[in-house]
Design a protein around this motif. Structure first.
Motif, PDB file in Angstrom:
ATOM      1  N   GLN A   1       0.823  -1.216   0.000  1.00 62.83           N
ATOM      2  CA  GLN A   1       0.000   0.000   0.000  1.00 62.83           C
ATOM      3  C   GLN A   1       0.858   1.268   0.000  1.00 62.83           C
ATOM      4  OE1 GLN A   1      -2.411  -1.318   3.452  1.00 62.83           O
ATOM      5  NE2 GLN A   1      -4.150  -1.090   2.091  1.00 62.83           N
ATOM      6  N   SER A   2       1.878   1.233  -0.832  1.00 64.75           N
ATOM      7  CA  SER A   2       2.789   2.365  -0.939  1.00 64.75           C
ATOM      8  C   SER A   2       2.149   3.490  -1.767  1.00 64.75           C
ATOM      9  CB  SER A   2       4.078   1.901  -1.619  1.00 64.75           C
ATOM     10  OG  SER A   2       4.727   2.982  -2.260  1.00 64.75           O
ATOM     11  N   TRP A   3       2.218   4.719  -1.272  1.00 68.40           N
ATOM     12  CA  TRP A   3       1.626   5.834  -2.038  1.00 68.40           C
ATOM     13  C   TRP A   3       2.447   6.132  -3.289  1.00 68.40           C
ATOM     14  CZ3 TRP A   3       4.349  10.295  -2.981  1.00 68.40           C
ATOM     15  CH2 TRP A   3       5.419  10.578  -2.142  1.00 68.40           C
TER      16      TRP A   3
ATOM     17  N   LYS B   1       1.243   3.793  -5.745  1.00 69.73           N
ATOM     18  CA  LYS B   1      -0.102   4.210  -6.137  1.00 69.73           C
ATOM     19  C   LYS B   1      -0.029   5.293  -7.211  1.00 69.73           C
ATOM     20  CE  LYS B   1      -4.500   5.754  -4.227  1.00 69.73           C
ATOM     21  NZ  LYS B   1      -5.270   5.983  -3.006  1.00 69.73           N
TER      22      LYS B   1
ATOM     23  N   SER C   1      -2.339  -2.706 -10.760  1.00 69.82           N
ATOM     24  CA  SER C   1      -1.360  -3.149  -9.768  1.00 69.82           C
ATOM     25  C   SER C   1       0.050  -2.847 -10.254  1.00 69.82           C
ATOM     26  CB  SER C   1      -1.520  -4.638  -9.476  1.00 69.82           C
ATOM     27  OG  SER C   1      -1.524  -5.370 -10.670  1.00 69.82           O
TER      28      SER C   1
ATOM     29  N   HIS D   1       1.474  -1.593  -4.944  1.00 73.11           N
ATOM     30  CA  HIS D   1       0.120  -1.017  -4.912  1.00 73.11           C
ATOM     31  C   HIS D   1      -0.810  -1.949  -5.680  1.00 73.11           C
ATOM     32  CE1 HIS D   1      -3.259   1.712  -5.022  1.00 73.11           C
ATOM     33  NE2 HIS D   1      -3.354   1.457  -6.317  1.00 73.11           N
TER      34      HIS D   1
END
Ligand SMILES: [Zn+2]
Length: 109
Positions: free
Chosen positions: A12-14, A17, A27, A39
């Motif tokens: 869940q890395s920004w 993202k 993804s 992500h």
């Protein structure tokens, strides 16, 4: 004694993202140094796709080969000149997808 490369996975890395948005991909895995940013894919899903893991492991090796900032610079330069697909670092990473030895000495934390 061979030294291990300790690679960290960041779910869940920004940053990943942002890359997913830019690449229009649901993804994404992206490497910065010894960290693989994820992500839209869980750690488990990512680790269960050997080709994908090897691809990103190749990028970790590239960062270590050239040094962090130098590799970022070279990668950006390659991308500007050849585009994403023909960027020589991506060509090498795609070749590594079928090469299990790229994971040698890599320890996923
Ligand atoms: Zn790549």
């Amino acid at each position: 004694m061979a030294s291990r490369i300790h690679v960290r996975l960041k779910e869940q890395s920004w940053l990943a993202k942002l890359a997913a948005w830019k690449l229009k991909s649901p993804s994404v895995a992206m490497v910065l140094g010894d960290v693989i940013h994820l992500h839209g894919v869980s750690r488990e899903e990512f680790l269960n796709q050997p080709g994908w893991l090897r691809h990103e492991a190749c990028h970790v090796r590239q960062f270590r080969r050239y040094g962090f900032w130098r590799f970022l610079y070279l990668y950006a330069w390659e991308s500007a000149r050849n585009g994403y697909y023909r960027n020589k670092f991506e060509v090498e990473a795609r070749r590594s997808e079928n090469d299990a030895s790229v994971l040698q000495d890599i320890l996923i934390l």
